[in-house]
Design a protein around this motif. Sequence first.
Motif, mmCIF file in Angstrom:
data_model
loop_
_atom_site.group_PDB
_atom_site.id
_atom_site.type_symbol
_atom_site.label_atom_id
_atom_site.label_comp_id
_atom_site.label_asym_id
_atom_site.label_seq_id
_atom_site.Cartn_x
_atom_site.Cartn_y
_atom_site.Cartn_z
ATOM 1 N N LYS A 72 26.191 43.727 94.876
ATOM 2 C CA LYS A 72 24.792 44.129 94.705
ATOM 3 C C LYS A 72 23.797 43.009 95.002
ATOM 4 N N PHE A 73 24.127 41.781 94.629
ATOM 5 C CA PHE A 73 23.179 40.675 94.798
ATOM 6 C C PHE A 73 23.405 39.907 96.100
ATOM 7 N N VAL A 74 24.664 39.659 96.436
ATOM 8 C CA VAL A 74 24.969 38.780 97.572
ATOM 9 C C VAL A 74 24.425 39.303 98.897
ATOM 10 N N PRO A 75 24.531 40.590 99.223
ATOM 11 C CA PRO A 75 23.969 41.041 100.502
ATOM 12 C C PRO A 75 22.474 40.722 100.642
ATOM 13 N N VAL A 76 21.725 40.867 99.553
ATOM 14 C CA VAL A 76 20.303 40.539 99.589
ATOM 15 C C VAL A 76 20.109 39.046 99.828
ATOM 16 N N LEU A 77 20.889 38.235 99.139
ATOM 17 C CA LEU A 77 20.766 36.783 99.262
ATOM 18 C C LEU A 77 21.255 36.287 100.619
ATOM 19 N N ASN A 78 22.255 36.939 101.180
ATOM 20 C CA ASN A 78 22.699 36.581 102.535
ATOM 21 C C ASN A 78 21.574 36.798 103.541
ATOM 22 N N ARG A 79 20.948 37.954 103.464
ATOM 23 C CA ARG A 79 19.869 38.269 104.401
ATOM 24 C C ARG A 79 18.667 37.341 104.205
ATOM 25 N N ALA B 174 19.649 32.389 101.311
ATOM 26 C CA ALA B 174 19.738 31.508 100.143
ATOM 27 C C ALA B 174 20.534 30.263 100.511
ATOM 28 N N ASP B 175 20.149 29.129 99.941
ATOM 29 C CA ASP B 175 20.824 27.869 100.276
ATOM 30 C C ASP B 175 22.052 27.604 99.423
ATOM 31 N N VAL B 176 22.019 28.008 98.152
ATOM 32 C CA VAL B 176 23.135 27.722 97.261
ATOM 33 C C VAL B 176 22.999 28.596 96.019
ATOM 34 N N MET B 177 24.135 28.943 95.418
ATOM 35 C CA MET B 177 24.142 29.629 94.126
ATOM 36 C C MET B 177 24.875 28.741 93.135
ATOM 37 N N LEU B 178 24.266 28.516 91.971
ATOM 38 C CA LEU B 178 24.835 27.675 90.929
ATOM 39 C C LEU B 178 25.275 28.564 89.769
ATOM 40 N N CYS B 179 26.555 28.458 89.419
ATOM 41 C CA CYS B 179 27.142 29.373 88.444
ATOM 42 C C CYS B 179 27.920 28.611 87.367
ATOM 43 N N LEU C 188 32.746 35.095 93.709
ATOM 44 C CA LEU C 188 33.778 34.565 94.594
ATOM 45 C C LEU C 188 34.511 35.711 95.280
ATOM 46 N N PRO C 189 34.668 35.659 96.593
ATOM 47 C CA PRO C 189 35.336 36.743 97.335
ATOM 48 C C PRO C 189 36.847 36.691 97.121
ATOM 49 N N ASP C 190 37.276 37.160 95.962
ATOM 50 C CA ASP C 190 38.674 37.065 95.564
ATOM 51 C C ASP C 190 39.105 38.435 95.035
ATOM 52 N N LYS C 191 40.281 38.883 95.402
ATOM 53 C CA LYS C 191 40.768 40.193 94.954
ATOM 54 C C LYS C 191 40.945 40.256 93.437
ATOM 55 N N ARG C 192 41.002 39.096 92.803
ATOM 56 C CA ARG C 192 41.212 39.072 91.353
ATOM 57 C C ARG C 192 39.901 39.124 90.571
ATOM 58 N N ALA D 11 31.726 36.635 103.702
ATOM 59 C CA ALA D 11 31.192 37.536 102.683
ATOM 60 C C ALA D 11 30.036 36.915 101.917
ATOM 61 N N VAL D 12 30.141 35.622 101.628
ATOM 62 C CA VAL D 12 29.097 34.887 100.898
ATOM 63 C C VAL D 12 28.671 33.733 101.797
ATOM 64 N N LYS D 13 27.521 33.845 102.405
ATOM 65 C CA LYS D 13 27.134 32.928 103.477
ATOM 66 C C LYS D 13 26.439 31.670 102.981
ATOM 67 N N PHE D 14 26.588 31.355 101.711
ATOM 68 C CA PHE D 14 26.020 30.137 101.130
ATOM 69 C C PHE D 14 27.047 29.568 100.154
ATOM 70 N N PRO D 15 27.003 28.270 99.894
ATOM 71 C CA PRO D 15 27.952 27.701 98.935
ATOM 72 C C PRO D 15 27.706 28.209 97.526
ATOM 73 N N VAL D 16 28.771 28.418 96.798
ATOM 74 C CA VAL D 16 28.703 28.800 95.386
ATOM 75 C C VAL D 16 29.343 27.668 94.587
ATOM 76 N N ILE D 17 28.530 26.981 93.801
ATOM 77 C CA ILE D 17 29.006 25.845 93.000
ATOM 78 C C ILE D 17 29.188 26.325 91.567
ATOM 79 N N ASP D 18 30.406 26.208 91.073
ATOM 80 C CA ASP D 18 30.712 26.674 89.726
ATOM 81 C C ASP D 18 30.891 25.472 88.806
ATOM 82 N N ASN D 19 29.919 25.267 87.928
ATOM 83 C CA ASN D 19 29.946 24.127 87.010
ATOM 84 C C ASN D 19 30.836 24.438 85.812
#
Length: 390
Positions: free
Chosen positions: A318-325, A328-333, A303-307, A347-355
Amino acid sequence: MKTLFLSLLCLCFTLTGAAQERIAIQHGPYLQNLKETEVTIVWKANKPSVGWVELAPDDGSDYYARERTRYFDATNGVKNTSLVHVAKITGLTPGTSYRYRVYAQEVLDHEWVEVTYGKTAATDVYGAEPLTFTTNDRNKPETSFLMINDIHGRTADIPRLLDAGGYKNTDLVIFNGDMLSQLKDEESLFTGFMDVSVELFAKEKPMYYARGNHETRGLFATSFQHYFSPKEPHLYFLLRQGPVCFVFLDTGEDKPDSDIEYSGITDYDRYRTEQAQWLAEAVKSKEFTEARFKVVIAHMPPLPDKRLWHGQLEVLEKFVPVLNRAAADVMLCGHLHRYFNNKPTGAVKFPVIDNSYNTVLTGVTKGNELTLEVKDLEGKTLDRINITAR
């Protein structure tokens, strides 16, 4: 003297009983890393033994009709004498059902070239139907999956979450980390979540595991890969099922390697750098590029959060720039123990769903739509997300 005699007699009976205990399949079997042309099967015996899998086509013939091909738990051509057995079967046909049976034959003694064997235990194919599995198939028109995470040893919640997600009608199940709070020993691994998983589905339906940060903790943590992805080169991997390519990442620990909590035994920054290099090549593969949907499974969300804590920041950088290029359709966390639906950002060009720890996430494809649903323990839908293929 009489008391001493009785004590010695009881000890003798106890030792004799232990020695005469028959070999048995104590835990498992369960499927690991089921792919289109291969599968790994894991099981545990109660005595040192050699182990193997018998494989038969699911063609309606009697299991006893002919000799079945054997795949041994072996390393570099030598059958392993072990309690935990792992056999990898290759050369399978995509989208094909197979029957299987696991064995363990006790090894009583091994001196020079002489081996003394004892009794043999095996799963039942006479009084019960043989166990089966069906290989993945990228040409399967549609697929479905289910994900739970952050159970932290709450074993009773597993059947409830699986039921709420309709696991019986799902192609595959995903464990996205922190199934226990620490890996302290083998017994807690099985009693904490694997025994119930085997009982419900894991011996015939594939379960894929993305390690969480809590599986990196405890005296037994370095043994994790003996049980999960045991024949894979790493704990991160890629696979296809139907129109979905799943990318499983291992996000490691959440604090810096130098943190006092790790006592100087962690090297996750370097590990994540190596993983990012692997990921950059993996997303160029046909399994990824030709998939209608690209779904990333990772325990800690970027999550693009200062905290952000250090581990999450590493995932973001390290991972997100590769996945942006790679689009990727979605990241499940998981990890945060709360449900979030994080929309795409710059910064993160796909939805991140946090279960959350008490919800189950399901995914079903239909044509150009991937529908994700998040349900609580009672099966009530809390959110529904539609993702359209690009």
